[in-house]
Design an enzyme around this catalytic site. Structure first.
Site, mmCIF file in Angstrom:
data_model
loop_
_atom_site.group_PDB
_atom_site.id
_atom_site.type_symbol
_atom_site.label_atom_id
_atom_site.label_comp_id
_atom_site.label_asym_id
_atom_site.label_seq_id
_atom_site.Cartn_x
_atom_site.Cartn_y
_atom_site.Cartn_z
ATOM 1 N N LYS A 123 0.635 -1.217 0.071
ATOM 2 C CA LYS A 123 -0.274 0.008 0.117
ATOM 3 C C LYS A 123 0.946 1.168 0.019
ATOM 4 O O LYS A 123 2.174 1.152 0.616
ATOM 5 C CB LYS A 123 -0.977 0.092 1.282
ATOM 6 C CG LYS A 123 -2.183 1.008 1.228
ATOM 7 C CD LYS A 123 -3.229 0.150 0.323
ATOM 8 C CE LYS A 123 -4.427 0.986 0.278
ATOM 9 N NZ LYS A 123 -5.539 0.218 -0.406
HETATM 10 P P1 NAD Z 1 -12.935 8.062 -2.662
HETATM 11 O O1 NAD Z 1 -12.114 9.300 -2.362
HETATM 12 O O2 NAD Z 1 -13.267 7.918 -4.002
HETATM 13 O O3 NAD Z 1 -14.346 8.343 -1.671
HETATM 14 C C1 NAD Z 1 -14.281 8.677 -0.235
HETATM 15 C C2 NAD Z 1 -15.438 9.444 -0.069
HETATM 16 O O4 NAD Z 1 -15.689 9.660 1.477
HETATM 17 C C3 NAD Z 1 -15.509 10.776 -0.619
HETATM 18 O O5 NAD Z 1 -16.706 11.067 -1.294
HETATM 19 C C4 NAD Z 1 -15.258 11.693 0.548
HETATM 20 O O6 NAD Z 1 -15.738 12.851 0.374
HETATM 21 C C5 NAD Z 1 -15.831 11.035 1.731
HETATM 22 N N1 NAD Z 1 -15.601 11.186 3.082
HETATM 23 C C6 NAD Z 1 -14.173 11.662 3.315
HETATM 24 N N2 NAD Z 1 -14.274 11.946 4.766
HETATM 25 C C7 NAD Z 1 -15.418 11.629 5.183
HETATM 26 C C8 NAD Z 1 -15.884 11.636 6.596
HETATM 27 N N3 NAD Z 1 -15.217 11.995 7.514
HETATM 28 N N4 NAD Z 1 -17.334 11.255 6.693
HETATM 29 C C9 NAD Z 1 -18.044 11.025 5.516
HETATM 30 N N5 NAD Z 1 -17.509 11.020 4.298
HETATM 31 C C10 NAD Z 1 -16.360 11.349 4.076
HETATM 32 O O7 NAD Z 1 -12.353 6.834 -2.181
HETATM 33 P P2 NAD Z 1 -12.711 5.287 -2.375
HETATM 34 O O8 NAD Z 1 -11.782 4.885 -3.209
HETATM 35 O O9 NAD Z 1 -14.284 5.088 -2.561
HETATM 36 O O10 NAD Z 1 -12.179 4.729 -1.167
HETATM 37 C C11 NAD Z 1 -13.131 4.646 0.069
HETATM 38 C C12 NAD Z 1 -12.657 3.336 0.911
HETATM 39 O O11 NAD Z 1 -12.632 2.129 0.055
HETATM 40 C C13 NAD Z 1 -11.327 3.448 1.500
HETATM 41 O O12 NAD Z 1 -11.242 2.977 2.674
HETATM 42 C C14 NAD Z 1 -10.483 2.663 0.616
HETATM 43 O O13 NAD Z 1 -9.252 2.122 1.053
HETATM 44 C C15 NAD Z 1 -11.489 1.510 0.345
HETATM 45 N N6 NAD Z 1 -11.177 0.963 -0.936
HETATM 46 C C16 NAD Z 1 -11.261 1.593 -2.250
HETATM 47 C C17 NAD Z 1 -11.047 0.760 -3.610
HETATM 48 C C18 NAD Z 1 -11.074 1.362 -4.561
HETATM 49 O O14 NAD Z 1 -10.969 0.496 -5.701
HETATM 50 N N7 NAD Z 1 -10.959 2.656 -5.081
HETATM 51 C C19 NAD Z 1 -10.734 -0.644 -3.409
HETATM 52 C C20 NAD Z 1 -10.669 -1.288 -2.226
HETATM 53 C C21 NAD Z 1 -11.009 -0.443 -0.852
#
Ligand code: NAD
Length: 474
Positions: free
Chosen positions: A109
């Protein structure tokens, strides 16, 4: 997010506590537990970029948790609170996740301490290219050794810059495109990658609801149809998961929690229109068709059937775990439930579909993209039309023999050969179904020892990693 409870372990300690609970139930050779648990290495880089008339210094990380399989794989996150503890916890989860869904990668990561919203696109590009250069020259980005992907704060745009930076430095590497996944389609990306993690969350819930016995364990009945959902974070993962559940499975999204508060409407909130509203205004405040609650995290405690934390780690913690009403939590984010909260929720009978399974859709489709890049050909290109003519022949013969015709819509569907998107969806659905079935089997067999879905997931993953180390002769 509420302040961290003083008794709350760090994110990495939380992952380790959950790991230890499972490892304690296993008969591993001496020292194996420790070998699997610890991160192999974490590289910290501080680099300068001349921006806005001065040199700005940025701090980034790339942690490699386990190289039992290579390349190692894991996203790159852009957020101000990125730190070594966090990337190590996330890298460990990647190892367990890949092992659980049988993706042949080790865990890694990365992260950069940056608020991407504070920078213009061309500035972000310069910062990303410089960060990529620092990692490429140490083989921490490399198609055979370490393959990043998008995570919070990054997407296809950043992956395209990283892929291009790699190609410029290693111009004779014929597999250069496989150095990173989650790229745009025109640069070697794969159909269905953008929505893959959210799609995986949907497939995981569909599989859960096929297991009546497990649905009953959560005190629920029936199917996904009509289930009330609260989602935290309407980013890549949360948006797609909520949208698919609403549009395709009949769920009602009653709460959406974002940075600037939460939206609540027990009659249902249209996910697509909230997404459009956020794109236009930058937040959920003022959205007309739902009540706005300023302290958004309180809506994690709202009455619903399925809670989907899809934003940050540790949002369900010792402070609020007792007040969570959802009987089913699916961890779309990594580490949204702390080890302490996990204990409280399990005692309450809440079923948690764990992160290492629930959000594995992203790495699964990343794996398909990496394979596509190495084979230099789009999935389905060779077979699709051949499959269509074979189907055509069969359908014509059936019609000739029976003297009846298939209905127009059905006939077309039967004739279709598989294109890349349908193959990706089929591969992802299969992966999510099989992994759930593996976890559920262990859960049911060992429930009397306190094994839940998360511990079952760890038991399977640790066993697979341990078996690899044993075969390697460590
Ligand atoms: P992203 O940046 O696209 O979205 C995150 C969202 O959360 C945003 O809309 C943001 O405004 C919101 N956010 C941030 N702080 C917040 C808070 N305090 N309260 C409420 N909302 C809040 O990120 P993502 O890619 O969707 O990732 C989200 C989670 O999923 C992370 O934990 C990431 O590690 C995990 N994840 C992502 C992927 C991927 O393919 N993108 C894969 C596996 C796991």
């Amino acid at each position: 997010m509420s302040a961290v409870h003083p008794n709350e372990p760090s994110f990495r300690d939380s992952v380790d506590i959950m790991f230890n609970r499972a490892a304690g139930l296993m008969d591993l050779p001496p020292g194996m537990q420790e070998k699997i648990r610890v991160a192999n290495s974490t590289y910290t880089v501080r680099f300068g970029v001349k921006l806005r008339g001065q040199i700005m210094t940025f701090t980034g990380y790339r942690s490699v948790h386990s190289e039992h399989a290579e390349p190692v794989k894991g996203g790159i996150r852009y957020a101000m609170n990125v730190n070594q503890n966090e990337v190590e916890a996330l890298a460990a989860l990647m190892t367990y996740k890949c092992a659980l869904v049988e993706v042949p990668f080790g865990g890694s990561k990365g992260g950069l301490c940056i608020d991407p919203t504070e920078w213009e696109e061309d500035e972000l590009e310069r910062i990303t290219r410089r960060f990529a250069y620092e990692l490429i020259k140490r083989d921490l980005i490399n198609p055979a050794q370490n393959v990043p992907a998008p995570d919070m704060g990054t997407g296809a745009r950043e992956m395209a810059w990283i892929a291009d930076a790699y190609k410029r430095i290693k111009s004779d590497d014929i597999n250069a495109r496989a150095c990173v996944t989650g790229k745009p389609r025109n640069l070697g990306g794969i159909a269905g990658r953008v929505e893959a993690t959210g799609r995986g969350v949907q497939y995981a819930l569909q599989e859960f609801f096929r297991h009546k016995q497990d649905v009953e364990k959560a005190g629920m009945t029936g199917t996904l149809d009509g289930k009330r959902v609260v989602v935290q974070g309407l980013g890549n993962v949360g948006y797609h998961a909520a949208k698919f559940l609403e549009e395709e499975d009949g769920c009602k999204v009653v709460g959406i929690i974002e940075r600037d508060g939460a939206l609540v409407n027990d009659g249902g909130i249209n996910v697509e229109s909230v997404k459009a509203y956020i794109a236009e205004t930058g937040g959920v405040t003022g959205y007309p068709d739902a009540e706005h609650v300023r302290n958004g995290s309180t809506i994690l405690e709202h009455d619903c059937d399925i809670l989907i934390p899809a934003a940050l780690e540790s949002t369900i913690n010792l402070d609020n775990a007792n007040r969570i009403k959802a009987p089913l939590i699916i961890e779309a984010a990594n580490g949204p439930v702390t080890a302490g909260a996990d204990d409280i929720l399990r005692k309450k009978g809440c079923v948690i579909i764990p992160d290492m399974y629930a959000n594995a859709g992203g790495v699964t489709v990343s794996y398909f993209e990496w394979v596509k890049n190495l084979s230099h050909i789009r999935f389905g290109r060779m077979q699709r039309r051949q499959q269509e003519s074979a189907n055509n022949l069969l359908v014509d013969e059936i019609e000739a023999m029976t003297g009846k015709s298939f209905a127009a819509g059905k006939r077309e569907k039967m004739l279709q050969g598989a294109d890349e998107l349908s193959l990706v969806r089929s591969g992802l659905d299969d992966t999510m179904r099989i992994a759930y079935q593996n976890m559920a089997e262990v859960w049911h067999e060992r429930e009397h020892e306190g094994v839940d879905l998360r511990t079952a997931a760890f038991l399977i993953s640790i066993d697979r990693v341990a078996e690899t180390y044993k075969s390697l002769g460590l």
